[in-house]
Design a protein around this motif. Structure first.
Motif, PDB file in Angstrom:
ATOM      1  N   LEU A 254      22.819 -40.421 -56.731  1.00  0.00           N
ATOM      2  CA  LEU A 254      23.127 -39.782 -58.012  1.00  0.00           C
ATOM      3  C   LEU A 254      21.902 -39.603 -58.915  1.00  0.00           C
ATOM      4  O   LEU A 254      21.719 -38.511 -59.482  1.00  0.00           O
ATOM      5  N   PRO A 255      21.027 -40.613 -59.073  1.00  0.00           N
ATOM      6  CA  PRO A 255      19.859 -40.383 -59.935  1.00  0.00           C
ATOM      7  C   PRO A 255      19.000 -39.219 -59.457  1.00  0.00           C
ATOM      8  O   PRO A 255      18.580 -38.389 -60.274  1.00  0.00           O
TER       9      PRO A 255
ATOM     10  N   ILE B 131      30.081 -39.261 -53.663  1.00  0.00           N
ATOM     11  CA  ILE B 131      30.252 -38.487 -54.885  1.00  0.00           C
ATOM     12  C   ILE B 131      30.181 -37.012 -54.535  1.00  0.00           C
ATOM     13  O   ILE B 131      29.441 -36.614 -53.627  1.00  0.00           O
TER      14      ILE B 131
ATOM     15  N   PRO C  30      26.765 -42.386 -53.492  1.00  0.00           N
ATOM     16  CA  PRO C  30      26.538 -42.675 -54.919  1.00  0.00           C
ATOM     17  C   PRO C  30      25.098 -43.049 -55.237  1.00  0.00           C
ATOM     18  O   PRO C  30      24.588 -42.712 -56.303  1.00  0.00           O
ATOM     19  N   GLY C  31      24.414 -43.685 -54.299  1.00  0.00           N
ATOM     20  CA  GLY C  31      23.029 -44.080 -54.532  1.00  0.00           C
ATOM     21  C   GLY C  31      22.092 -42.913 -54.752  1.00  0.00           C
ATOM     22  O   GLY C  31      20.983 -43.080 -55.277  1.00  0.00           O
TER      23      GLY C  31
ATOM     24  N   PRO D  12      33.797 -39.179 -58.272  1.00  0.00           N
ATOM     25  CA  PRO D  12      33.622 -40.275 -57.309  1.00  0.00           C
ATOM     26  C   PRO D  12      34.777 -40.309 -56.297  1.00  0.00           C
ATOM     27  O   PRO D  12      35.913 -40.004 -56.638  1.00  0.00           O
TER      28      PRO D  12
ATOM     29  N   GLU E 142      37.721 -50.658 -54.864  1.00  0.00           N
ATOM     30  CA  GLU E 142      36.426 -50.682 -54.180  1.00  0.00           C
ATOM     31  C   GLU E 142      35.464 -49.665 -54.790  1.00  0.00           C
ATOM     32  O   GLU E 142      35.897 -48.626 -55.286  1.00  0.00           O
ATOM     33  N   PRO E 143      34.153 -49.945 -54.741  1.00  0.00           N
ATOM     34  CA  PRO E 143      33.168 -48.975 -55.243  1.00  0.00           C
ATOM     35  C   PRO E 143      33.270 -47.646 -54.498  1.00  0.00           C
ATOM     36  O   PRO E 143      33.796 -47.584 -53.389  1.00  0.00           O
ATOM     37  N   ALA E 144      32.771 -46.602 -55.124  1.00  0.00           N
ATOM     38  CA  ALA E 144      32.783 -45.280 -54.498  1.00  0.00           C
ATOM     39  C   ALA E 144      31.891 -45.269 -53.261  1.00  0.00           C
ATOM     40  O   ALA E 144      30.850 -45.933 -53.223  1.00  0.00           O
TER      41      ALA E 144
ATOM     42  N   ALA F  69      38.456 -40.179 -60.542  1.00  0.00           N
ATOM     43  CA  ALA F  69      38.058 -40.390 -59.156  1.00  0.00           C
ATOM     44  C   ALA F  69      39.164 -39.995 -58.190  1.00  0.00           C
ATOM     45  O   ALA F  69      40.337 -39.968 -58.548  1.00  0.00           O
TER      46      ALA F  69
ATOM     47  N   VAL G 233      30.793 -34.873 -62.091  1.00  0.00           N
ATOM     48  CA  VAL G 233      30.622 -35.894 -61.059  1.00  0.00           C
ATOM     49  C   VAL G 233      31.995 -36.447 -60.704  1.00  0.00           C
ATOM     50  O   VAL G 233      32.718 -36.921 -61.576  1.00  0.00           O
TER      51      VAL G 233
ATOM     52  N   HIS H 277      36.569 -43.004 -53.801  1.00  0.00           N
ATOM     53  CA  HIS H 277      36.684 -44.426 -53.461  1.00  0.00           C
ATOM     54  C   HIS H 277      37.637 -44.588 -52.274  1.00  0.00           C
ATOM     55  O   HIS H 277      38.673 -43.933 -52.230  1.00  0.00           O
TER      56      HIS H 277
ATOM     57  N   LEU I  74      20.891 -35.824 -60.119  1.00  0.00           N
ATOM     58  CA  LEU I  74      20.899 -35.426 -61.536  1.00  0.00           C
ATOM     59  C   LEU I  74      19.510 -34.996 -61.985  1.00  0.00           C
ATOM     60  O   LEU I  74      19.353 -34.034 -62.740  1.00  0.00           O
TER      61      LEU I  74
END
Lengths: 263, 263
Positions: free
Chosen positions: A188-189, A218, A185-186, A206, A213-215, A235, A204, A208, A192
């Motif tokens: 993603l910026p 992705i 996920p980090g 995700p 819990e966070p993804a 997700a 997108v 998990h 994109l």
């Protein structure tokens, strides 16, 4: 995930079954071994897909061969720069367990980040593919490096990597053709930003480990020359609420029985 | 959501209760009326928050007053450029139903996109806030415009809007202070690009109407000068699997009983 894992007599490789035996991989016993990431990436290709697909950063060929196994009209090129991994990909293709796919799979030993004439000379011609899959090295350089050299080579992320990989993907995929990338996920910026003015209709999705819990991953899909906006898909939650078993839906995706985007 | 909606005798405004009557809004009967977006945005502020908060694009003040109602140590500035909506925000603050909040809320009638000395002169000084909320006009210009002028003014999105709003947010929020923005998923690329080199530790939280449908909103939170990477949070699903009722968790968030990020 692995239907069978048999160490062959001659070397350090194993033969591993995927998609309940629909295809097999010859891969190193140690180092970067194919797993759920490759299956999730392959599952992003629509069930109706026909045509030429490039698996960029293919390793031993897990994602590309998974598409070939699921989509009878797909021809896949496994693009891998590491000579040892490209060798495993070739051995996977010619293995008798993959006789049904053999005519629809090939290996291109090349660096995905090649540009211009060097890229074309390597077999990655402009607009030559209908879809490109990308499973780029995941770990940011800041992460603790893995002790194993092969593993490190496949996992350590380079600065601007997505920009370079998506530049190549934009060159080799025909208009309206698709791309999918699996990443943390980090990233993603950066993904994109690199898709801007190259791919539209971004979806997108995700992944998990558990619903609360966070993804951890992705999958981002897009289409060449599309002007559609971004969609944030429902997700995928890998595990059931309790325990470590895969959810039935995850198991189906992982085994080529369902697609990630439901198309 | 609305605990009470009473048309006052004197004009076209209504008095609407939120958070089960913890605060009220005086707002126009027609045009852009506060709803769930504002409550979701307010719910992105941690429960422990103390200090000065700017509600950028406050309208009648729903998000800012929701934070003031939930966080006893919060002082909120409602920033709104439209004179009519700023008037409703002032009337909301002085209404007897909000007597408990009155000393901790004020209105700044100013355009969020002001720069330099004009911004500072308007009351938006450098580093003056501990948190900024943003509920920018949602609809891309390509969307069908609403027939009502006030509604259109609040909803039509301008080119580069997130860049300009986040530039102001970066100027007025102190180091380590936070920002949250609520937007459509299609704005995610522009939001992440505008956060680059200004805010880190981004947390993206998708809001889906139902579990199997794409997200209709995202709330993105970030922290000034943070170098942490992006996190993709577990999504909020608004409705129960069947029917149109809010899920209990959504209802709790909507009424100031729970926070969006659980902190």
């Amino acid at each position: 995930m692995t239907a069978s894992a048999v160490t062959t007599a001659s070397d350090d490789s194993t033969l591993d079954g995927f998609h309940r035996g629909a295809f097999h991989l010859v891969q190193p016993q140690r180092g970067h071994r194919a797993g759920m990431d490759a299956m999730m990436l392959a599952a992003s290709v629509p069930g109706s897909f026909k045509g030429r697909l490039a698996d960029l950063g293919a390793g031993a060929g897990a994602a590309g061969l998974a598409v070939a196994a699921r989509c009878g009209g797909a021809t896949v090129a496994l693009v891998e720069r590491d000579p040892e991994m490209a060798g495993y990909a070739r051995r996977s293709i010619v293995h008798e367990a993959n006789a049904a796919l053999r005519d629809r799979a090939s290996v291109i030993e090349a660096d995905v980040t090649l540009t211009g004439k060097a890229r074309i000379a390597a077999g990655l011609a402009d607009g030559a593919f209908d879809f490109a899959l990308m499973n780029p090295p995941f770990n940011a350089a800041a992460d603790r490096p893995s002790p194993d050299a092969l593993r490190r080579s496949a996992h350590v992320m380079e600065e601007g990597l997505f920009e370079r990989w998506l530049r190549t993907a934009a060159a080799i995929v025909r208009p309206r053709g698709g791309i999918s990338v699996i990443a943390r996920p980090g990233s993603l910026p950066e993904i994109l930003a690199a898709m801007q003015r190259r791919f539209g209709g971004a979806q997108v999705l995700p992944i998990h480990p558990r619903a609360h819990e966070p993804a951890i991953r992705i999958v981002v899909r897009g289409f060449r020359s599309s002007r559609a906006g971004l969609t944030l898909m429902p997700a995928l939650v890998v595990h059931d609420p309790t325990g470590n078993r895969f959810s039935p839906h995850t198991d189906a995706i992982n085994n080529g029985r369902a697609t990630l985007f439901g198309d």
